[in-house]
Write an enzyme that holds these catalytic residues in place. Sequence first.
Site, PDB file in Angstrom:
ATOM      1  N   SER A  73      43.948  44.977  37.078  1.00  0.00           N
ATOM      2  CA  SER A  73      43.765  43.677  36.425  1.00  0.00           C
ATOM      3  C   SER A  73      42.376  43.532  35.815  1.00  0.00           C
ATOM      4  O   SER A  73      42.179  42.743  34.897  1.00  0.00           O
ATOM      5  CB  SER A  73      44.033  42.543  37.424  1.00  0.00           C
ATOM      6  OG  SER A  73      43.237  42.693  38.585  1.00  0.00           O
ATOM      7  N   ASN A  74      41.382  44.303  36.295  1.00  0.00           N
ATOM      8  CA  ASN A  74      40.060  44.301  35.675  1.00  0.00           C
ATOM      9  C   ASN A  74      40.005  45.179  34.439  1.00  0.00           C
ATOM     10  O   ASN A  74      39.047  45.110  33.678  1.00  0.00           O
ATOM     11  CB  ASN A  74      38.996  44.789  36.670  1.00  0.00           C
ATOM     12  CG  ASN A  74      38.447  43.681  37.535  1.00  0.00           C
ATOM     13  OD1 ASN A  74      37.543  42.968  37.148  1.00  0.00           O
ATOM     14  ND2 ASN A  74      39.024  43.529  38.723  1.00  0.00           N
ATOM     15  N   LYS A 198      48.111  47.681  47.671  1.00  0.00           N
ATOM     16  CA  LYS A 198      46.910  46.890  47.419  1.00  0.00           C
ATOM     17  C   LYS A 198      47.280  45.428  47.574  1.00  0.00           C
ATOM     18  O   LYS A 198      48.148  44.914  46.863  1.00  0.00           O
ATOM     19  CB  LYS A 198      46.360  47.138  46.017  1.00  0.00           C
ATOM     20  CG  LYS A 198      45.166  46.241  45.689  1.00  0.00           C
ATOM     21  CD  LYS A 198      44.682  46.389  44.253  1.00  0.00           C
ATOM     22  CE  LYS A 198      43.504  45.442  44.008  1.00  0.00           C
ATOM     23  NZ  LYS A 198      43.033  45.479  42.599  1.00  0.00           N
TER      24      LYS A 198
END
Length: 349
Positions: A73-74, A198
């Site tokens: 997502s980063n 995760k």
Amino acid sequence: MEPSTNFGMPVTPTHLPSDTFDEQSQLGRLPNGVYVPMLAFFTPDDEVDIPATQRHTARLLAAGVSGLVVHGSNGEAVHMSRQERKSVIKAVADAVRHESDHAQMPIIAGCCAQSIRETVELCQESKEAGATHALVLPPGYYAGILNKDIIVDFFHSVASKSPIPLLVYNFPGAANGVDLDSDTILRIAAHPRVVGVKLTCGNTGKLARLVVDTPKVRNGKHDFFVAGGSADFVLQGLVVGAHGTISGFANLAPRACVRIGELFEQGKLAEARDLQHEVARGDWLAIRYGFVGVKAAMPYFHGQGELACVEPRLPFKSLAQDGDAVKEIQQGMAGVLEIEQRLVAEATA
């Protein structure tokens, strides 16, 4: 002294670059430690910045992290074409292989799509570009009619067809609110080619249940990697048995994140707690401002030479370096920056 990244349980990294993978190395336990979901970098002409990507890869390797994640997502994967995604994976893989001490480091690629077919295609392309594992979200677009059986079948089908093993990515904010409970993740984990999770949901109770119960669905093997998904609960996760963390804040302060694990291993809980407090304070700014805020802090942590790295892709815009948001980020991260600089100095002394 080089930092340890074993987080309590020595695990030999068995993961080779994907073009030399065999079945045994694919399914070995991921090494314990800090994994970094890398930022994506773009040139002023809005092209993927390969030199900045490889420079940042080398920086993270030197900090002692255990693995790298691209297109999390980063990593702005949703802003990239598939060809661009492959170019980033290849750039990271080439940089890793250039460093002989890290040639066997896991490279986990985000491979998130709504259909089994496209997800498998992304896994295949990622493998060809140099990824060793795939990180996969549940297909949340049609969340209103999605049930647990469909979700389990989705992951099992992808795992059976993918050329690289999978990690489950439980991030409700990126999956239309779909939040996998521990029972569902345990059902998914019964597949031998699903090798980790995760937990960006931040639920440490869920994390604890998965640590203790995954061996029961994997023929007694302790080969399933359980990681928190944020730097603000690295220590909390370790206390209940996490094998590591996959934390975006480690783009800025990788050594501080690694150090929490070292202190925990050494039984220095008071010091680990103090460091976790400072990391959590800094990570809150990263959480609030998202990847745009993490990018804004790159020059603050890694020097003015990284000023070009602050640009996201449109429609997002960079935060003004002289604006209130960046001033707040700098103030909130000042404590962990001081710690990170000290750890760099100690490592290079």
